[in-house]
Motif scaffolding. Structure first.
Motif, short mmCIF file in Angstrom:
data_model
loop_
_atom_site.label_atom_id
_atom_site.label_comp_id
_atom_site.label_asym_id
_atom_site.label_seq_id
_atom_site.Cartn_x
_atom_site.Cartn_y
_atom_site.Cartn_z
N ALA A 28 -38.47 31.79 -27.52
CA ALA A 28 -39.02 32.18 -28.82
C ALA A 28 -37.89 32.37 -29.83
CB ALA A 28 -39.83 33.47 -28.69
N GLY A 29 -38.05 31.76 -31.01
CA GLY A 29 -37.07 31.91 -32.08
C GLY A 29 -35.81 31.08 -31.92
N ARG A 30 -35.78 30.18 -30.98
CA ARG A 30 -34.61 29.31 -30.78
C ARG A 30 -34.98 27.89 -31.20
NH1 ARG A 30 -31.46 31.10 -25.38
NH2 ARG A 30 -31.46 33.34 -25.79
N PRO A 31 -34.47 27.43 -32.38
CA PRO A 31 -34.86 26.10 -32.89
C PRO A 31 -34.43 24.96 -31.97
CG PRO A 31 -33.49 27.30 -34.50
CD PRO A 31 -33.61 28.15 -33.28
N GLY A 32 -33.40 25.13 -31.21
CA GLY A 32 -32.94 24.07 -30.32
C GLY A 32 -33.82 23.89 -29.10
N LEU A 33 -34.69 24.87 -28.85
CA LEU A 33 -35.55 24.81 -27.66
C LEU A 33 -37.02 24.62 -28.02
CD1 LEU A 33 -33.85 27.65 -25.59
CD2 LEU A 33 -33.54 25.20 -25.35
N VAL A 34 -37.28 24.03 -29.17
CA VAL A 34 -38.65 23.77 -29.62
C VAL A 34 -39.37 22.86 -28.64
CG1 VAL A 34 -40.03 22.72 -31.46
CG2 VAL A 34 -38.11 24.17 -32.03
N ALA A 35 -38.65 21.89 -28.08
CA ALA A 35 -39.28 20.96 -27.13
C ALA A 35 -39.72 21.69 -25.87
CB ALA A 35 -38.30 19.84 -26.78
N VAL A 36 -38.95 22.70 -25.45
CA VAL A 36 -39.33 23.49 -24.27
C VAL A 36 -40.58 24.30 -24.58
CG1 VAL A 36 -38.57 25.32 -22.69
CG2 VAL A 36 -36.95 23.58 -23.44
N ALA A 37 -40.65 24.88 -25.78
CA ALA A 37 -41.84 25.65 -26.17
C ALA A 37 -43.07 24.74 -26.21
CB ALA A 37 -41.61 26.31 -27.53
N ALA A 38 -42.90 23.50 -26.70
CA ALA A 38 -44.03 22.56 -26.73
C ALA A 38 -44.47 22.21 -25.32
CB ALA A 38 -43.63 21.31 -27.50
N ALA A 39 -43.51 22.03 -24.42
CA ALA A 39 -43.86 21.72 -23.03
C ALA A 39 -44.58 22.89 -22.38
CB ALA A 39 -42.59 21.37 -22.24
N LEU A 40 -44.16 24.10 -22.70
CA LEU A 40 -44.83 25.28 -22.15
C LEU A 40 -46.27 25.37 -22.66
CD1 LEU A 40 -41.93 27.88 -22.40
CD2 LEU A 40 -42.90 26.89 -20.32
#
Length: 168
Positions: A28-40
């Motif tokens: 949460a709140g990490r722009p570089g990990l947006v793809a991980v959030a989408a996968a979750l």
């Protein structure tokens, strides 16, 4: 046991739903990990594709690798020349008047120059055959004749002034 392997062991022991909750909080709140959030999000909704399991030995692939050429209009992948088996340096094959690197060949440039020169000569000949072209030629001739006559008059008058100044 190292701290990382201890954390990984605890995460592996969690049920899927709890692991997704922990990972969602971690990204949460990490722009570089947006793809991980989408996968979750896909895992939570049940739309996630199941693939090969990921472990610590899995190679990390950079998702931002751009190919040598895009699929835009005019973009092409460079094509190496085909070997022909002959010894010595090979001149790049010319296609349509251009070398494989996109440079115009000498022959194509010479042909274009000759074509333009021939077109210019032909246009000049056609212009002279029209009434307006003949009229322009006649005007040019008349001006040249008048200029020559005036130059002769000036020369004569200067010659007279030179001979008159000497007293002869």
């Amino acid at each position: 046991m190292s701290e990382t392997s201890e954390i990984l062991g605890r995460l592996a022991a969690l049920p899927d739903a709890e692991l997704v909750t922990v990972l969602r909080a971690a990204v949460a709140g990490r722009p570089g990990l947006v793809a991980v959030a989408a996968a979750l999000s896909e895992v939570e909704t049940g739309h996630a594709e199941t693939g090969a399991p990921v472990n610590l030995d899995t190679a990390i692939v950079d998702a931002h690798v751009v190919p040598a050429a895009s699929e835009q209009v005019g973009a092409t992948f460079p094509v190496p020349p085909v070997p022909h088996g002959l010894p010595g340096p090979v001149a790049p094959a010319a296609t349509g008047g251009y070398s494989s690197s996109g440079v115009p060949t000498f022959d194509s440039v010479r042909d274009k120059v000759e074509q333009r020169f021939g077109t210019a000569q032909g246009m000049d000949e056609l212009d002279r055959q029209t009434p307006a072209g003949r009229s322009a030629d006649e005007q040019w001739e008349a001006r040249e004749k008048a200029a020559r006559e005036r130059l002769d008059q000036i020369r004569k008058s200067m010659h007279r002034n030179d001979s008159g100044a000497d007293g002869t």
